[in-house]
Design an enzyme around this catalytic site. Structure first.
Site, PDB file in Angstrom:
ATOM      1  N   GLY A  70     -25.031 -29.134 -24.819  1.00 37.34           N
ATOM      2  CA  GLY A  70     -24.791 -28.455 -25.871  1.00 37.34           C
ATOM      3  C   GLY A  70     -25.441 -26.942 -26.091  1.00 37.34           C
ATOM      4  CG  PHE A  71     -29.306 -24.138 -24.516  1.00 36.39           C
ATOM      5  CD1 PHE A  71     -30.308 -24.049 -25.559  1.00 36.39           C
ATOM      6  CD2 PHE A  71     -29.145 -23.235 -23.396  1.00 36.39           C
ATOM      7  CE1 PHE A  71     -31.116 -22.829 -25.376  1.00 36.39           C
ATOM      8  CE2 PHE A  71     -30.028 -22.144 -23.393  1.00 36.39           C
ATOM      9  CZ  PHE A  71     -31.072 -21.804 -24.420  1.00 36.39           C
ATOM     10  CG  HIS A  93     -24.709 -45.528 -16.140  1.00 39.09           C
ATOM     11  ND1 HIS A  93     -24.783 -45.856 -17.281  1.00 39.09           N
ATOM     12  CD2 HIS A  93     -25.245 -44.026 -16.008  1.00 39.09           C
ATOM     13  CE1 HIS A  93     -24.726 -44.752 -18.130  1.00 39.09           C
ATOM     14  NE2 HIS A  93     -24.955 -43.927 -17.536  1.00 39.09           N
ATOM     15  CE1 TYR A 148     -24.310 -43.701 -21.674  1.00 40.88           C
ATOM     16  CE2 TYR A 148     -21.977 -43.015 -21.877  1.00 40.88           C
ATOM     17  CZ  TYR A 148     -23.089 -42.776 -21.144  1.00 40.88           C
ATOM     18  OH  TYR A 148     -23.157 -42.083 -20.186  1.00 40.88           O
ATOM     19  CB  SER A 185     -24.948 -32.714 -19.343  1.00 40.76           C
ATOM     20  OG  SER A 185     -25.232 -33.700 -20.248  1.00 40.76           O
ATOM     21  N   PRO A 186     -21.968 -30.443 -18.824  1.00 36.12           N
ATOM     22  CG  PRO A 186     -19.376 -29.940 -19.404  1.00 36.12           C
ATOM     23  CD  PRO A 186     -20.715 -31.092 -19.148  1.00 36.12           C
TER      24      PRO A 186
END
Length: 291
Positions: free
Chosen positions: A223-224, A140, A57, A218-219
């Site tokens: 961000g959607f 990863h 990252y 990404s729960p």
């Protein structure tokens, strides 16, 4: 008060963790360093104990920027709060690099889980994070060229040497997980999971059988599901992965209008935000979410 979850046999973490990737990588221009450090300090104050990063990252100027940021932030917080390192769990990852020949912002991943690569990775991560051990070290991505037993044996060696205390696998499948776990017990897997991505729910019985935790990344569907984005949203294709994610197209926003309304209505009933509702929905007994 922040609730906790126990991953695997004995790794206790906050029910909601802070995924630190977006401070440096993949979600637009990097956050100004002092602002990012203030955010990490605020998370500590709220009871977060799980801080998630990875060696890849980074930025164009510094491919390992996020680990350096997390290390610097936790050092500063530790100096202010006296000894916080013993109360936080640092999570980082090894085993991939990006295909730098690609011109895409979301560059293809090249897995590399050879023992010599893992050894170099762990030393680099320890140095950048400013710590003598990593609390949860994730592979990863699975490497089709390296047997899971080989990776697990390196993990067992690193645990014995005190360089890591627990390990896990990101984007794991059942076959790979079982083979690795038989050599060195796996503490957790970290797979994508949200109301819009439930394909990994099929692994839940296996995790229960083997006493392995699930860290959901990404729960909020990148961000959607926060409801913060609508039609006409545009992301910088040079720095933001969301520019190529299908859920942010106008067509997808329209198709998911009823879902977003449901979440907003539920949040109103509970005097919460849609993001808080997502955190609660992810908080099952064996699951922690890395937002």
């Amino acid at each position: 008060m922040m609730k906790t979850r126990t991953l695997g046999a004995d790794l206790t973490v906050s029910a909601v963790g802070l995924g630190c990737m977006g401070f440096s990588h993949a979600y637009g221009a990097p956050t100004e360093k002092n602002e990012a450090i203030r955010s990490i300090r605020a998370a500590c104050d709220l009871g977060y104990t799980l801080f998630d990063t990875a060696e890849v990252y980074g930025t164009q100027d510094d491919p390992h920027a996020n680990e350096r940021l997390v290390g610097r932030a936790l050092k500063q917080v530790g100096e202010a709060l006296k000894g916080i390192r013993d109360n936080v769990r640092i999570v980082t990852k090894f085993g991939i690099r990006f295909d730098e020949t690609s011109r895409e912002v979301n560059k293809p991943l090249i897995p590399d889980a050879r023992p010599k690569t893992i050894r170099a990775s762990v030393e680099g991560s320890l140095r950048r994070l400013g710590t003598d051990h990593i609390d949860l070290y994730f592979q990863h991505r699975m490497d089709p060229n390296v047997e899971p037993e080989t990776v697990a044996q390196v993990m067992a060696d690193l645990i014995r040497e005190g360089k890591i205390t627990h390990w896990g696998i990101s984007e794991a499948n059942e076959g790979y997980l079982r083979r690795a776990h038989a050599v060195c017990p796996v503490t957790a897997i970290e797979n994508r999971y949200s109301m819009m991505a439930r394909q990994h729910a099929a692994l839940f019985p296996v995790l229960k059988e083997l006493n392995i935790g699930f860290v959901a990344f990404s729960p909020m569907a990148n961000g959607f599901l926060t409801g913060a984005y609508g039609k006409g949203e545009r992301f910088d294709a040079k720095t933001d992965y969301r520019a190529g994610m299908p859920q942010f197209t106008d067509e997808a926003v329209e198709k998911n209008r009823s879902l977003l309304k449901l979440l907003a209505d539920l949040a109103d009933v509970h005097s919460a935000t849609p993001a808080q509702m997502m955190a609660v929905s992810g908080g099952t007994q064996r699951m922690s979410v890395s937002a």
